[in-house]
Motif scaffolding. Structure first.
Motif, PDB file in Angstrom:
ATOM      1  N   TYR A  38      -4.936   4.854   3.909  1.00 24.83           N
ATOM      2  CA  TYR A  38      -4.516   4.182   2.683  1.00 24.83           C
ATOM      3  C   TYR A  38      -5.738   3.930   1.804  1.00 24.83           C
ATOM      4  CZ  TYR A  38       0.130   3.361   4.627  1.00 24.83           C
ATOM      5  OH  TYR A  38       1.389   3.532   5.152  1.00 24.83           O
ATOM      6  N   TRP A  73       0.854  -1.188   0.000  1.00 26.13           N
ATOM      7  CA  TRP A  73       0.000   0.000   0.000  1.00 26.13           C
ATOM      8  C   TRP A  73       0.891   1.239   0.000  1.00 26.13           C
ATOM      9  CZ3 TRP A  73      -5.403  -0.932   0.623  1.00 26.13           C
ATOM     10  CH2 TRP A  73      -5.730  -2.259   0.924  1.00 26.13           C
ATOM     11  N   ASN A 107      -3.729   7.784  -6.939  1.00 27.60           N
ATOM     12  CA  ASN A 107      -3.357   9.000  -6.212  1.00 27.60           C
ATOM     13  C   ASN A 107      -1.873   9.319  -6.254  1.00 27.60           C
ATOM     14  OD1 ASN A 107      -6.079   9.427  -5.136  1.00 27.60           O
ATOM     15  ND2 ASN A 107      -5.683   7.579  -3.933  1.00 27.60           N
ATOM     16  N   LEU A 108      -1.075   8.446  -6.877  1.00 26.08           N
ATOM     17  CA  LEU A 108       0.380   8.652  -6.893  1.00 26.08           C
ATOM     18  C   LEU A 108       0.927   8.764  -8.309  1.00 26.08           C
ATOM     19  CD1 LEU A 108       1.401   6.074  -4.132  1.00 26.08           C
ATOM     20  CD2 LEU A 108       1.220   8.550  -3.904  1.00 26.08           C
ATOM     21  N   GLN A 151      -1.119  -2.561  -4.530  1.00 29.03           N
ATOM     22  CA  GLN A 151      -0.685  -3.445  -5.618  1.00 29.03           C
ATOM     23  C   GLN A 151      -0.353  -4.817  -5.045  1.00 29.03           C
ATOM     24  OE1 GLN A 151       2.294  -1.650  -8.195  1.00 29.03           O
ATOM     25  NE2 GLN A 151       1.299   0.361  -8.079  1.00 29.03           N
ATOM     26  N   ARG A 173       1.018   5.694  -0.197  1.00 26.43           N
ATOM     27  CA  ARG A 173       0.305   6.962  -0.081  1.00 26.43           C
ATOM     28  C   ARG A 173       1.342   8.083   0.001  1.00 26.43           C
ATOM     29  NH1 ARG A 173      -1.733   6.386   6.240  1.00 26.43           N
ATOM     30  NH2 ARG A 173       0.328   6.680   7.183  1.00 26.43           N
ATOM     31  N   PHE A 217       4.238   3.603  -9.796  1.00 29.60           N
ATOM     32  CA  PHE A 217       3.456   4.789  -9.455  1.00 29.60           C
ATOM     33  C   PHE A 217       2.442   5.141 -10.545  1.00 29.60           C
ATOM     34  CE2 PHE A 217       7.506   5.837  -7.129  1.00 29.60           C
ATOM     35  CZ  PHE A 217       6.974   5.727  -5.859  1.00 29.60           C
ATOM     36  N   ASN A 246      -7.048   1.928  -4.143  1.00 32.78           N
ATOM     37  CA  ASN A 246      -6.634   2.270  -5.514  1.00 32.78           C
ATOM     38  C   ASN A 246      -5.125   2.430  -5.638  1.00 32.78           C
ATOM     39  OD1 ASN A 246      -9.164   2.716  -7.186  1.00 32.78           O
ATOM     40  ND2 ASN A 246      -9.626   3.944  -5.359  1.00 32.78           N
ATOM     41  N   ASP A 247      -4.439   2.564  -4.493  1.00 30.33           N
ATOM     42  CA  ASP A 247      -2.986   2.681  -4.506  1.00 30.33           C
ATOM     43  C   ASP A 247      -2.323   1.412  -3.974  1.00 30.33           C
ATOM     44  OD1 ASP A 247      -3.280   5.314  -5.381  1.00 30.33           O
ATOM     45  OD2 ASP A 247      -3.475   6.059  -3.335  1.00 30.33           O
ATOM     46  N   TYR A 298       7.113  -1.353  -7.440  1.00 28.61           N
ATOM     47  CA  TYR A 298       5.857  -0.632  -7.237  1.00 28.61           C
ATOM     48  C   TYR A 298       5.755   0.442  -8.305  1.00 28.61           C
ATOM     49  CZ  TYR A 298       2.108   1.921  -4.839  1.00 28.61           C
ATOM     50  OH  TYR A 298       0.913   2.531  -4.506  1.00 28.61           O
ATOM     51  N   THR A 346      -1.297   3.880 -10.298  1.00 29.97           N
ATOM     52  CA  THR A 346      -2.088   4.146  -9.104  1.00 29.97           C
ATOM     53  C   THR A 346      -2.990   5.352  -9.326  1.00 29.97           C
ATOM     54  OG1 THR A 346      -0.381   5.566  -8.173  1.00 29.97           O
ATOM     55  CG2 THR A 346      -0.269   3.235  -7.622  1.00 29.97           C
TER      56      THR A 346
END
Length: 473
Positions: free
Chosen positions: A74, A63, A104-105, A80, A65, A99, A77-78, A97, A102
């Motif tokens: 958290y 997760w 929000n990122l 994985q 954020r 970005f 939607n972000d 990961y 996602t």
């Protein structure tokens, strides 16, 4: 009616209980074991491990954020999916990961901080239990900027594009100066130059750069006598976050080896192994500097102001047949006579605005040239010739920008900055010294001193002249 309502209510309660039960995280402890301090804002590699997981099928979830002073929850939607584990109680690996996928990122900017945590669940991201708001296992700062840099090809008067130029002889320096973090405001995290792989520090304050702010590349080439065909050389600077330019930069692009490049550069009896050997021999091969009658160069000998006027005007394309025979207006020095060997050179350097007197009507031709004066002379070249540079020849204007002409105008001090303890604000050499260091033409004598009043050696002058006459790309 009341009975039917009771049955429906019981059914809803049972469905709710089933839904809640199905989303309960399964047994197991997951952790981030390593994460880079910086990433490029596209993705980041997380090393992870999970232990003590229950039997059956379970998912390792990461997760992310963006850090906020007041933490936000958290968001699935972000989240994985790292891995799906069947039967095994322990597992580990590396997960990238992303970005960009996602919610929000996907639009991180320089200096942003991302927090990560892991969970073990029998569900995937959309239905899994969201980690507690205070759960943070690792942090990563974002640096999205490519490093800035420029390249200095060996001095040349051919006028062709730098990447197509050939060297004058078989040994030369290709140099480049790069900057990371320059456009960023103070307090914004950036990765810096370097190739280290640090671990998480646990701090939430912007960390110091992992690599230096700037990097100076000095790459000496030695063409062997057997070289043939085409040669290509490139650089592709990278910062600690993995940011690079769109493509590698050529400083020699499929150029056929020229016979001149297989010939030894001019040599002297006392420069072998000297720190400035490459610059001395290369400039001597171009006819810009010369040694003594006994075959030596004297790289550690000092240089007079008269000798400096000669060397700089030779670089400008002059020979002794082109010099004035009397002092031009404004260049009448009481200590320079027409019978002096250096008179024409001094007058020409003065008339071109490259060298000035020392006051009181004196030029002080036999006094030693200082390091601060060398930087000042090089800095004077741009304002002297900015009006009509095409009118001047030699190596000062080659059809391509060189360091002193392209980068010295205005109050732009260059990629590197130093707080010299021995360069006084307001000194005539203060700005030239900052520029010469800032653009890679000169080095300090220590981390905190430039020694501007120290006599320059012939080797130091050769290095600064080589860099200043380099053709930039």
């Amino acid at each position: 009616m009341k009975k039917i309502f009771t049955v429906l209510l019981l059914a809803v309660f049972m469905l709710a209980q089933f839904s809640i039960a199905s989303a309960v995280a399964v047994t197991g402890d997951a952790s981030i074991t390593a994460i880079p301090d910086f990433s490029s804002g596209t993705d980041v590699d997380l090393d992870w491990a999970a232990t003590g997981m229950a039997a059956g099928t379970k998912n390792i979830l990461v997760w992310g954020r963006e850090y906020a002073a007041v933490p936000v929850a958290y968001d699935w939607n972000d989240c994985q999916l790292i891995a799906t584990i069947i039967g095994t109680s322990d597992a580990s690996g590396t997960f990238t990961y992303d970005f960009t996928t996602t919610a929000n990122l996907a639009a991180l900017s320089n200096g942003d901080q991302v927090e990560f945590t892991l969970s073990v669940d029998d569900q995937t991201c959309a239905t899994a239990d969201v980690p507690a708001i205070d759960s943070v296992m690792g942090v990563n700062y974002v640096d999205t900027l490519d490093p800035q840099y420029y390249q200095g090809n060996p001095p040349s008067d051919t006028g062709v594009a730098p990447e197509l130029d050939i060297a004058a002889c078989n040994t030369f320096e290709y140099w480049a100066l790069g900057l990371d973090g320059g456009p960023l405001l103070p307090g914004i995290a950036y990765s810096g130059f370097g190739t280290w792989n640090p671990q998480v520090t646990g701090t939430f304050a912007p960390p110091a750069p992992l690599g230096p702010d700037t990097s100076l590349l000095s790459w000496t080439f030695n063409f062997p006598a057997t070289a043939s065909g085409v040669w290509t050389a490139t650089v592709w600077p990278e910062d600690m976050a993995g940011n690079q330019g769109a493509a590698a930069e050529y400083f020699r692009n499929a150029v056929a080896v020229d016979p001149a490049e297989l010939e030894d550069c001019a040599d002297f009896t006392d420069v072998a192994g000297h720190a400035d050997e490459t610059y001395i021999r290369y400039l001597a091969d171009l006819g810009l500097i010369s040694g003594f009658a006994d075959g030596s160069f004297g790289p550690d000998n000092t240089l007079t102001r008269a000798e400096a006027s000669t060397l700089i005007e030779i670089s400008n394309g002059y020979d002794d047949t082109m010099l004035p025979t009397s002092a031009p207006a404004g260049c009448e020095f009481t200590d320079v006579s027409a019978s002096d060997w250096f008179a024409g050179w001094v007058w020409q350097a003065c008339d071109d605005g490259l060298m000035n007197g020392v006051g009181g009507g004196l030029f002080d031709p036999n006094n030693l040239l200082t390091r601060g004066q060398v930087a000042t002379i090089l800095n004077n070249i741009f304002p002297a010739y900015v009006a009509d540079p095409a009118a001047f020849g030699g190596f000062i204007v080659t059809g391509q920008p060189n360091a002193i002409l392209a980068l010295y105008p205005g109050p732009i001090y260059g990629y590197r900055q130093a707080a010299w303890t021995d360069v006084s604000v307001g000194a005539y050499y203060a700005i030239p010294v900052q520029k010469a260091y800032g653009w890679g033409i000169a080095e300090g004598t220590s981390d905190t001193t430039f020694s501007p009043d120290q006599a320059a050696t012939r080797g130091e002058f050769a290095k600064m002249l080589y860099r200043a006459l380099s053709v930039l790309h």
